[in-house]
Design a protein around this motif. Structure first.
Motif, short mmCIF file in Angstrom:
data_model
loop_
_atom_site.label_atom_id
_atom_site.label_comp_id
_atom_site.label_asym_id
_atom_site.label_seq_id
_atom_site.Cartn_x
_atom_site.Cartn_y
_atom_site.Cartn_z
N PRO A 54 0.83 -1.22 0.00
CA PRO A 54 0.00 0.00 0.00
C PRO A 54 0.86 1.26 0.00
N GLU A 55 0.27 2.36 -0.43
CA GLU A 55 0.96 3.64 -0.36
C GLU A 55 0.96 4.13 1.08
N VAL A 56 1.88 5.04 1.38
CA VAL A 56 2.07 5.48 2.77
C VAL A 56 0.79 5.99 3.42
N PRO A 57 -0.01 6.85 2.76
CA PRO A 57 -1.23 7.31 3.43
C PRO A 57 -2.18 6.17 3.81
N GLU A 58 -2.24 5.13 2.99
CA GLU A 58 -3.08 3.97 3.31
C GLU A 58 -2.52 3.22 4.51
N ILE A 59 -1.20 3.07 4.57
CA ILE A 59 -0.58 2.37 5.70
C ILE A 59 -0.85 3.12 7.00
N ILE A 60 -0.69 4.44 6.96
CA ILE A 60 -0.93 5.26 8.14
C ILE A 60 -2.39 5.14 8.59
N ALA A 61 -3.32 5.26 7.64
CA ALA A 61 -4.74 5.22 7.97
C ALA A 61 -5.15 3.88 8.57
N ALA A 62 -4.65 2.78 7.99
CA ALA A 62 -4.99 1.45 8.51
C ALA A 62 -4.45 1.27 9.92
N ALA A 63 -3.25 1.79 10.17
CA ALA A 63 -2.66 1.69 11.51
C ALA A 63 -3.44 2.53 12.52
N GLU A 64 -3.74 3.76 12.16
CA GLU A 64 -4.48 4.63 13.08
C GLU A 64 -5.85 4.06 13.41
N ALA A 65 -6.47 3.37 12.47
CA ALA A 65 -7.80 2.81 12.69
C ALA A 65 -7.83 1.76 13.79
N VAL A 66 -6.67 1.16 14.08
CA VAL A 66 -6.62 0.15 15.15
C VAL A 66 -5.76 0.62 16.33
N GLY A 67 -5.46 1.92 16.39
CA GLY A 67 -4.75 2.46 17.54
C GLY A 67 -3.24 2.33 17.48
N VAL A 68 -2.67 2.35 16.28
CA VAL A 68 -1.21 2.28 16.13
C VAL A 68 -0.73 3.59 15.51
N THR A 69 -0.05 4.38 16.30
CA THR A 69 0.47 5.68 15.85
C THR A 69 1.44 6.22 16.89
N PRO A 70 2.52 6.87 16.47
CA PRO A 70 3.01 7.07 15.12
C PRO A 70 3.79 5.86 14.63
N LEU A 71 4.36 5.99 13.41
CA LEU A 71 5.15 4.92 12.79
C LEU A 71 6.59 5.39 12.64
N LEU A 72 7.53 4.51 12.94
CA LEU A 72 8.95 4.83 12.77
C LEU A 72 9.47 4.10 11.54
N GLN A 73 9.69 4.87 10.47
CA GLN A 73 10.19 4.33 9.20
C GLN A 73 11.72 4.24 9.27
N VAL A 74 12.24 3.04 8.99
CA VAL A 74 13.65 2.76 9.25
C VAL A 74 14.42 2.56 7.95
N GLY A 75 15.55 3.25 7.84
CA GLY A 75 16.42 3.11 6.69
C GLY A 75 17.44 2.01 6.88
N VAL A 76 17.87 1.41 5.76
CA VAL A 76 18.87 0.35 5.80
C VAL A 76 20.04 0.61 4.86
N ASP A 77 19.97 1.71 4.11
CA ASP A 77 21.04 2.12 3.22
C ASP A 77 20.80 3.59 2.90
N LEU A 78 21.61 4.18 2.04
CA LEU A 78 21.40 5.61 1.76
C LEU A 78 20.07 5.89 1.07
N PRO A 79 19.69 5.16 0.00
CA PRO A 79 18.41 5.49 -0.63
C PRO A 79 17.22 5.36 0.32
N SER A 80 17.18 4.29 1.10
CA SER A 80 16.03 4.11 1.99
C SER A 80 16.07 5.09 3.16
N SER A 81 17.25 5.50 3.58
CA SER A 81 17.34 6.51 4.63
C SER A 81 16.86 7.87 4.13
N ARG A 82 17.23 8.20 2.90
CA ARG A 82 16.72 9.45 2.31
C ARG A 82 15.19 9.39 2.18
N TRP A 83 14.68 8.24 1.77
CA TRP A 83 13.24 8.07 1.61
C TRP A 83 12.54 8.22 2.96
#
Length: 307
Positions: A40-69
């Motif tokens: 899913p796209e990020v807004p969908e992931i956030i919305a699904a998590a918030e709907a069940v009481g999961v917030t905020p989300l910690l997005q984790v990088g594993v290399d330079l491209p993913s850390s920039r993202w």
């Protein structure tokens, strides 16, 4: 940078997503997720998590491209997503020695979508310098995932892993950010390097994989232990004993999504909205009311990461 893939990710994401669980009454954070490997796209992931009481989300990088993202996504969703930046332990040997070198095993998740050529220690230093710059940003609350992993990397690659780990420790201390540790079959060496370098004020063992004795050792040092969906697995009695031994005030909960999908949906795609399964298992193991443990863990996330 867009979504990433690889054989493991594609196979998992091809499965039917699990249904949403009963919502938590007390919201908790997902202390470690990889939304760039989720369908899913990020807004969908956030919305699904918030709907069940999961917030905020910690997005984790594993290399330079993913850390920039991670930095970009956190900036685009303030307060809902935060970022952690780092080179994964298995990334460091690839940067230094290149893919296919002795002691460097590439798993079937291609972190950056390209092969690595040998860059030597200088390439690792350059990449750590960029991680250092990213770590200074306000939406970055942790330096990780970093650490040591001897499951895939052989002896020839361990020097690069350790050099990278030491560099990340210095970055976390320099910016006053939490250090998020990936520790796979390397417990003693992780503790050794932390002792030699001097640990940052906040240390988080992501996807805690030790036993009860290690949990007590982490507690003595004031290290946070973050439990993922594998604590629900039938074979995970030692990990549940570790959770039982961990002080509630040092516990976090995470998905490591799309991996480690909790029981009874193991093998299907994981996502932040499935945190309630893991939280409820931890509550049963600890003998605590679900709401009480959720409140404690929510407070722990604020102490560890400042959100």
């Amino acid at each position: 940078m867009g979504k990433r893939s690889g054989k493991a990710v594609e196979a998992r994401n091809a499965q039917t997503p699990p249904p949403p669980p009963e919502p938590l009454r007390v919201p908790v954070a997902d202390a470690h997720t990889h939304m760039d490997m989720q369908t899913p796209e990020v807004p969908e992931i956030i919305a699904a998590a918030e709907a069940v009481g999961v917030t905020p989300l910690l997005q984790v990088g594993v290399d330079l491209p993913s850390s920039r993202w991670a930095v970009e996504v956190a900036a685009a969703h303030p307060g809902k997503v935060w970022a952690a930046v780092a080179l994964h332990p298995n990334e460091a040997p690839r940067v230094v020695h290149g893919d296919g070198a002795a002691g460097v095993e590439v798993d079937d998740t291609d972190w950056a979508g390209k092969t690595r050529s040998a860059g030597g220690p200088e390439a690792l230093e350059r990449q750590l310098a960029e991680i250092d710059a990213l770590a200074a940003l306000p939406q970055v609350v942790a330096v990780g995932e970093t650490g040591l992993d001897t499951f895939r990397t052989g002896p020839e690659g361990t020097r690069a892993q350790e050099d990278s780990f030491r560099g990340h420790i210095a970055i976390a201390k320099g910016h006053g950010k939490a250090l998020m540790i990936h520790d796979r079959e390397a417990h003693e060496d992780v503790f050794r390097v932390l002792a030699e370098e001097g640990a940052p004020e906040t240390v988080v063992f992501h996807c805690f994989s030790g036993d009860a004795d290690m949990a007590r050792r982490c507690a003595d040092l004031g290290y946070f232990m973050s439990f993922a969906g594998n604590v629900t697995f039938a074979s995970a009695d030692p990990l549940r004993e570790a959770a039982k031994a961990a002080p509630p005030e040092l516990m976090l909960v995470e998905t490591d999504a799309p991996f480690l999908t909790p029981k009874p949906y193991r093998g299907r795609p994981n996502a932040p909205y499935l945190i309630p399964h893991t939280l409820r298992t931890l509550a049963r193991v600890k003998g605590l009311d679900e709401d009480v443990l959720a409140g404690i863990i929510a407070g722990n996330a604020k102490r560890a990461f400042g959100f």
